[in-house]
Design a protein around this motif. Structure first.
Motif, PDB file in Angstrom:
ATOM      1  N   ARG A   1     -36.470  -8.911  22.170  1.00 28.71           N
ATOM      2  CA  ARG A   1     -35.230  -9.132  22.922  1.00 28.71           C
ATOM      3  C   ARG A   1     -34.783 -10.595  22.825  1.00 28.71           C
ATOM      4  NH1 ARG A   1     -32.860  -6.588  27.851  1.00 28.71           N
ATOM      5  NH2 ARG A   1     -32.700  -8.429  29.147  1.00 28.71           N
ATOM      6  N   LEU A   2     -35.746 -11.485  22.982  1.00 29.40           N
ATOM      7  CA  LEU A   2     -35.437 -12.915  22.862  1.00 29.40           C
ATOM      8  C   LEU A   2     -34.990 -13.227  21.433  1.00 29.40           C
ATOM      9  CD1 LEU A   2     -38.408 -14.468  24.910  1.00 29.40           C
ATOM     10  CD2 LEU A   2     -35.989 -14.457  25.570  1.00 29.40           C
ATOM     11  N   LYS A   3     -35.693 -12.651  20.478  1.00 28.58           N
ATOM     12  CA  LYS A   3     -35.377 -12.895  19.066  1.00 28.58           C
ATOM     13  C   LYS A   3     -33.955 -12.423  18.745  1.00 28.58           C
ATOM     14  CE  LYS A   3     -37.682 -12.482  14.641  1.00 28.58           C
ATOM     15  NZ  LYS A   3     -38.850 -11.930  13.935  1.00 28.58           N
ATOM     16  N   ASN A   4     -33.604 -11.249  19.278  1.00 24.31           N
ATOM     17  CA  ASN A   4     -32.256 -10.717  19.053  1.00 24.31           C
ATOM     18  C   ASN A   4     -31.191 -11.657  19.607  1.00 24.31           C
ATOM     19  OD1 ASN A   4     -33.514  -8.525  17.967  1.00 24.31           O
ATOM     20  ND2 ASN A   4     -33.204  -7.186  19.742  1.00 24.31           N
ATOM     21  N   ASN A   5     -31.598 -12.473  20.565  1.00 27.54           N
ATOM     22  CA  ASN A   5     -30.670 -13.450  21.156  1.00 27.54           C
ATOM     23  C   ASN A   5     -30.881 -14.855  20.585  1.00 27.54           C
ATOM     24  OD1 ASN A   5     -29.005 -12.243  23.565  1.00 27.54           O
ATOM     25  ND2 ASN A   5     -30.987 -11.210  23.557  1.00 27.54           N
ATOM     26  N   GLY A   6     -31.556 -14.926  19.455  1.00 27.80           N
ATOM     27  CA  GLY A   6     -31.699 -16.210  18.773  1.00 27.80           C
ATOM     28  C   GLY A   6     -32.765 -17.120  19.373  1.00 27.80           C
ATOM     29  N   ILE A   7     -33.677 -16.544  20.140  1.00 22.05           N
ATOM     30  CA  ILE A   7     -34.733 -17.372  20.755  1.00 22.05           C
ATOM     31  C   ILE A   7     -36.075 -16.987  20.140  1.00 22.05           C
ATOM     32  CG2 ILE A   7     -35.905 -17.885  22.941  1.00 22.05           C
ATOM     33  CD1 ILE A   7     -32.908 -17.124  24.039  1.00 22.05           C
ATOM     34  N   LEU A   8     -36.638 -17.942  19.397  1.00 32.18           N
ATOM     35  CA  LEU A   8     -37.803 -17.607  18.581  1.00 32.18           C
ATOM     36  C   LEU A   8     -39.104 -17.992  19.287  1.00 32.18           C
ATOM     37  CD1 LEU A   8     -36.338 -18.728  15.129  1.00 32.18           C
ATOM     38  CD2 LEU A   8     -36.119 -16.526  16.283  1.00 32.18           C
TER      39      LEU A   8
ATOM     40  N   ASN B   1     -30.892 -28.332  28.563  1.00 36.67           N
ATOM     41  CA  ASN B   1     -31.004 -27.581  29.818  1.00 36.67           C
ATOM     42  C   ASN B   1     -30.274 -26.246  29.711  1.00 36.67           C
ATOM     43  OD1 ASN B   1     -32.546 -29.463  31.140  1.00 36.67           O
ATOM     44  ND2 ASN B   1     -30.789 -30.554  31.996  1.00 36.67           N
ATOM     45  N   SER B   2     -29.109 -26.252  29.027  1.00 36.13           N
ATOM     46  CA  SER B   2     -28.343 -24.997  28.980  1.00 36.13           C
ATOM     47  C   SER B   2     -29.071 -23.954  28.124  1.00 36.13           C
ATOM     48  CB  SER B   2     -26.924 -25.252  28.457  1.00 36.13           C
ATOM     49  OG  SER B   2     -26.995 -25.852  27.192  1.00 36.13           O
ATOM     50  N   ASP B   3     -29.669 -24.377  27.017  1.00 29.39           N
ATOM     51  CA  ASP B   3     -30.451 -23.417  26.214  1.00 29.39           C
ATOM     52  C   ASP B   3     -31.622 -22.882  27.031  1.00 29.39           C
ATOM     53  OD1 ASP B   3     -28.897 -23.368  23.977  1.00 29.39           O
ATOM     54  OD2 ASP B   3     -30.036 -24.881  22.881  1.00 29.39           O
ATOM     55  N   GLN B   4     -32.232 -23.794  27.779  1.00 30.67           N
ATOM     56  CA  GLN B   4     -33.390 -23.363  28.557  1.00 30.67           C
ATOM     57  C   GLN B   4     -32.971 -22.376  29.655  1.00 30.67           C
ATOM     58  OE1 GLN B   4     -35.789 -26.619  30.058  1.00 30.67           O
ATOM     59  NE2 GLN B   4     -37.474 -25.188  30.369  1.00 30.67           N
ATOM     60  N   GLU B   5     -31.816 -22.632  30.251  1.00 30.81           N
ATOM     61  CA  GLU B   5     -31.329 -21.698  31.280  1.00 30.81           C
ATOM     62  C   GLU B   5     -31.111 -20.315  30.681  1.00 30.81           C
ATOM     63  OE1 GLU B   5     -27.894 -23.504  33.160  1.00 30.81           O
ATOM     64  OE2 GLU B   5     -29.212 -25.133  33.840  1.00 30.81           O
ATOM     65  N   ARG B   6     -30.578 -20.309  29.448  1.00 33.40           N
ATOM     66  CA  ARG B   6     -30.334 -19.023  28.778  1.00 33.40           C
ATOM     67  C   ARG B   6     -31.663 -18.268  28.583  1.00 33.40           C
ATOM     68  NH1 ARG B   6     -28.740 -17.188  23.741  1.00 33.40           N
ATOM     69  NH2 ARG B   6     -29.199 -19.112  22.623  1.00 33.40           N
ATOM     70  N   ILE B   7     -32.692 -19.004  28.172  1.00 31.13           N
ATOM     71  CA  ILE B   7     -34.010 -18.378  27.957  1.00 31.13           C
ATOM     72  C   ILE B   7     -34.525 -17.807  29.282  1.00 31.13           C
ATOM     73  CG2 ILE B   7     -36.417 -18.789  27.267  1.00 31.13           C
ATOM     74  CD1 ILE B   7     -35.314 -21.159  25.522  1.00 31.13           C
ATOM     75  N   ILE B   8     -34.431 -18.622  30.330  1.00 28.79           N
ATOM     76  CA  ILE B   8     -34.932 -18.195  31.641  1.00 28.79           C
ATOM     77  C   ILE B   8     -34.159 -16.960  32.121  1.00 28.79           C
ATOM     78  CG2 ILE B   8     -35.083 -18.883  34.086  1.00 28.79           C
ATOM     79  CD1 ILE B   8     -35.650 -21.796  32.982  1.00 28.79           C
ATOM     80  N   ASP B   9     -32.831 -16.998  31.975  1.00 30.10           N
ATOM     81  CA  ASP B   9     -32.006 -15.860  32.424  1.00 30.10           C
ATOM     82  C   ASP B   9     -32.381 -14.589  31.672  1.00 30.10           C
ATOM     83  OD1 ASP B   9     -30.740 -17.433  34.214  1.00 30.10           O
ATOM     84  OD2 ASP B   9     -28.910 -17.736  33.026  1.00 30.10           O
ATOM     85  N   LEU B  10     -32.567 -14.708  30.363  1.00 34.57           N
ATOM     86  CA  LEU B  10     -32.912 -13.518  29.577  1.00 34.57           C
ATOM     87  C   LEU B  10     -34.239 -12.919  30.037  1.00 34.57           C
ATOM     88  CD1 LEU B  10     -31.840 -14.585  25.995  1.00 34.57           C
ATOM     89  CD2 LEU B  10     -31.256 -12.411  27.089  1.00 34.57           C
ATOM     90  N   ILE B  11     -35.189 -13.802  30.330  1.00 37.43           N
ATOM     91  CA  ILE B  11     -36.498 -13.296  30.775  1.00 37.43           C
ATOM     92  C   ILE B  11     -36.351 -12.634  32.152  1.00 37.43           C
ATOM     93  CG2 ILE B  11     -38.864 -13.956  31.435  1.00 37.43           C
ATOM     94  CD1 ILE B  11     -38.661 -16.204  29.299  1.00 37.43           C
ATOM     95  N   LYS B  12     -35.554 -13.268  33.032  1.00 31.22           N
ATOM     96  CA  LYS B  12     -35.414 -12.719  34.386  1.00 31.22           C
ATOM     97  C   LYS B  12     -34.602 -11.426  34.413  1.00 31.22           C
ATOM     98  CE  LYS B  12     -35.628 -15.903  37.848  1.00 31.22           C
ATOM     99  NZ  LYS B  12     -35.292 -17.130  38.593  1.00 31.22           N
TER     100      LYS B  12
END
Ligand code: T4K
Length: 369
Positions: free
Chosen positions: A301-308, A355-366
């Motif tokens: 799911r993270l990968k599909n959103n560009g988070i490796l 910070n904004s990239d990190q927020e995106r990662i956190i939001d996706l996980i939550k």
């Protein structure tokens, strides 16, 4: 989609600051073989790390292979299945049989209580890993080593700069091996080092990394070419000026994750180690049965959103084809390592992570809650 967010990114000081170093190399025409920059980096790193001395290497893997040669380790070595493959490969390259023991599920490091029952007449050493920079139980491991007459070589690839109980973690064991790969907190593109306790041991290591040459015509051992070159060493000197700033920036990322993810059902954050400083090289989380998806679904799911994010360390080394036939590799003997390797996910962490990239990662996980 924007550029993918990698699990890590190297620390690169401003390019223009590196040019003067290159000019010096061009002027001196000295490219490798214990040049000026190499000698300076050995001195400056020893001071920075709070150790007496180290020997630089072309990479961490050759340093591990050479550390085993230095102490003439043979037979069987007790080690962890939960690491990067290079740990166990360094044993095979020395014709040594790895004996895997289970890990402590909180520190991810070798569980000292499993070591004694794995000792046989062929055991000569223990090779633990300070996984993610978490200190191993160095006191207990040393007691076992002393009792049974074993050597201890720490794979300290993740432990750059870690202080344990007020002094360098690298002071423990007979030798410690660092990696300065591009993905590490401190990098020399590729690189590594062996931390050595005394002058004689350093001399032997220096011979071994230079084909075994003791002088122009004397070869004292079947050494290897493990030398760090001058461009790598010069880069290390420059990098050293930025490493504290970089660790501080990583700390910010670590804290944002801790704040953003705390209390998320099914996501376990790892407790910072007691009595030790951190270098924030990795941000591991455990995805357990209370999370709505499996670890691999979250990874995808993270990968599909560009988070490796990366599954460091999955599969276990003991599950790889060259190891899985060993009696100690049987999964039922390694239950904690097996479970952790199925739940682990290392999230992106590096100084420039916004910070904004990190927020995106956190939001996706939550969002998975
Ligand atoms: N012992 C332990 C416990 C280790 O973790 C390692 C190395 C060693 C021994 C051996 O030390 P060395 O011989 O490597 O010095 C990476 C690294 O290659 C490896 O050094 C590291 N451990 C391991 C944990 O991770 P990969 O295959 O995951 O790397 P790669 O190429 O997928 O890179 C990960 C991400 O880093 C990329 O997605 C983007 C970023 N990256 C990578 C490189 C190489 C960059 O931004 N720039 C780069 O130049 O193994």
């Amino acid at each position: 989609m924007d550029r993918p967010i990698p699990v890590t990114q190297p620390l690169l000081p401003p390019l223009e600051e590196f040019i003067p170093y290159l000019s010096e190399i061009w002027k001196s025409k000295w490219l490798t073989n214990a040049g000026e920059f190499h000698q300076r980096l050995e001195r400056e790193l020893a001071v920075y790390l709070g150790i007496e001395r180290l020997s630089l290497f072309v990479n961490g893997t050759i340093a591990l292979v050479t550390a085993l040669q230095t102490l003439r380790i043979s037979g069987e070595v007790i080690t962890t299945p939960y690491s990067f493959v290079a740990t166990a490969h360094s044993l095979l390259w020395n014709n040594i049989c790895p004996v895997f023991v289970d890990i402590d599920p909180l520190s991810f490091n070798i569980d000292p209580e499993t070591i004694e029952s794995a000792i046989t007449p062929r055991t000569t050493a223990i090779m633990p890993v300070h996984c993610y920079g978490n200190p191993c139980n160095v006191e207990r491991i040393q007691i076992i080593a002393d009792t049974y007459g074993l050597r201890v070589i720490y794979d300290a690839a993740h432990a750059f700069g870690v202080q344990y109980k007020g002094e360098s973690l690298l002071r423990h064991g007979d030798l410690s091996v660092l990696s300065f790969h591009a993905t590490k907190v401190f990098n020399t593109f590729e690189g590594g080092a062996i931390v050595c306790p005394d002058v004689k041991t350093k001399q032997r290591i220096d011979f071994l990394k230079n084909f075994g040459f003791a002088d122009e015509i004397t070869v004292v051992a079947p050494g290897i070419n493990g030398k760090m070159n001058e461009v790598q060493a010069a880069f290390g000197l420059l990098q050293l000026r930025y490493v504290d700033e970089s660790i501080r920036a990583r700390r910010r990322v670590d804290q944002n994750y801790r704040t953003g993810l705390s209390g998320t059902d099914g996501i376990l954050l790892c407790e910072p180690p007691a009595d030790a400083t951190q270098n924030y090289s990795y941000f591991p989380i455990l995805v357990n049965e209370f999370y709505p998806f499996s670890r691999d679904t979250l990874y995808q799911r993270l990968k599909n959103n560009g988070i490796l994010a990366r599954r460091y360390f999955y599969p276990l080394i003991s599950d790889m084809p060259m190891y899985r036939g060993l009696p100690s590799a049987s999964p039922d003997k390694l239950p904690a390592a097996k479970r952790i390797s199925q739940q682990i996910l290392c999230l992106p962490i590096y100084p420039d992570l916004s910070n904004s990239d990190q927020e995106r990662i956190i939001d996706l996980i939550k969002e998975g809650r």
